[in-house]
Design an enzyme around this catalytic site. Structure first.
Site, PDB file in Angstrom:
ATOM      1  N   PRO A 109       0.813  -1.201   0.000  1.00  0.00           N
ATOM      2  CA  PRO A 109       0.000   0.000   0.000  1.00  0.00           C
ATOM      3  C   PRO A 109       0.853   1.260   0.000  1.00  0.00           C
ATOM      4  CG  PRO A 109      -0.376  -1.370   1.946  1.00  0.00           C
ATOM      5  CD  PRO A 109       0.907  -1.779   1.340  1.00  0.00           C
ATOM      6  N   GLU A 110       0.537   2.132  -0.912  1.00  0.00           N
ATOM      7  CA  GLU A 110       1.170   3.439  -0.982  1.00  0.00           C
ATOM      8  C   GLU A 110       0.106   4.453  -0.554  1.00  0.00           C
ATOM      9  OE1 GLU A 110       3.343   3.890  -4.707  1.00  0.00           O
ATOM     10  OE2 GLU A 110       3.293   1.735  -5.003  1.00  0.00           O
TER      11      GLU A 110
END
Length: 278
Positions: free
Chosen positions: A2-3
């Site tokens: 996840p960014e």
DNA sequence: AGTCAAACCTGGGCGC
DNA sequence: TGCGCCCAGGTTTGAC
């Protein structure tokens, strides 16, 4: 995994179900993911605390609790934070379960066990180096083009490593770095100091627009990523370079190339992004 | 200040 | 089927 867009999506999906809800109990199944304090203290301190608010900073999630405590969670590569009913079978990779006053559970699941969890007095982030040293929030109102230009002003080095440096801009990871560079028509190995004013502007706009568009699409789900309700995002359908090595560039039809930039797999269009820098 | 490799882990996909 | 190899969205650490 996840960014920034994924962490933001997790946050938004959890908020309506967590605000004002009490953590009745923390069950630690894999102690090593709790970085601070010791598991027994962690359990004791968090027990009975009400969740007041939920925020994101870079790729970190911050749960503001009663009595000035903050639960800090970083999902790293494969972490998931999901809300579910108590009778849903627990996954083999679930490491932490919070029982909530809402009769649901908040579970932290992480195949690769890279995730980070801390419980600290609110504002005392000194011990959490990655959080303490985060740079600008790229979607904040005060992250103007002027601020961006200043940030790059006397920097040496190459574009992609700069985009990935959380101390400069918080929240960009490998997927969005590649997508941003393609959108801006810039090569990942381009030296920062050689950027012309028009290219700086394109880069700034690409950072904002790619991240915003991904949030609108609830993030990118390639392997593990799901939001707090277990739903996948849809931005993977809109990726123009990441994961498309060997396929045709959507702009010009040239075959996309995969190169390595400081150890990170990187996909580019050699024509749109300037082959001469490779 | 920048650059790079290694380390933390597990699983999926590929070639043989 | 199995084995070995390479790959993976992140970050820190320590050496040069």
């Amino acid at each position: 995994m996840p960014e920034l867009p994924e962490v933001e999506t997790v946050k938004r999906s959890l908020i309506p179900f967590l605000q004002g809800v009490r953590i009745e109990k923390a069950e630690i199944l894999f102690a090593k993911i709790i970085k601070y304090p010791e598991p027994n203290q962690f359990r004791a301190k968090i027990k009975g605390k009400k969740i007041v608010d939920l925020k994101r900073r870079g790729k970190y999630l911050l749960f503001f609790l009663e009595e000035d405590l903050t639960l800090v969670i970083h999902l790293r590569m494969t972490g998931q934070l999901t809300l579910c009913k108590q009778d849903v079978p627990v996954s083999k990779h679930t490491h932490l379960i919070f029982s909530l006053s809402s009769e649901e559970e908040l579970r932290f699941t992480d195949v690769r066990k890279f995730g980070l969890i801390y419980l600290v007095p609110t504002g005392e982030w000194e011990g959490i180096k990655g959080l303490w040293s985060l740079g600008h929030e790229p979607l904040a109102d005060d992250f103007t083009f002027e601020v961006f230009r200043e940030l790059l002003a006397d920097k040496k080095g190459k574009l992609k490593p700069f985009l990935l440096d959380q101390r400069k801009i918080a929240g960009i990871g490998n997927i969005y770095a590649d997508e941003i560079l393609f959108a801006a028509g810039l090569h990942p190995l381009r030296e920062i100091q050689t950027l012309k004013p028009a290219e700086l502007k394109k880069l700034y706009r690409a950072i904002r627009s790619i991240l915003e568009e991904s949030i609108k699409n609830r993030g990118t789900s390639i392997q593990d990523y799901v939001d707090g309700r277990g739903e996948k995002g849809s931005f993977q359908e809109r990726l123009k370079v990441y994961g498309r090595k060997g396929e045709a560039c959507l702009n010009c039809g040239t075959q996309l190339q995969r190169i390595i930039v400081t150890g990170r797999g990187t996909v580019i269009c050699p024509l749109c992004q300037g082959e001469k820098y490779a």
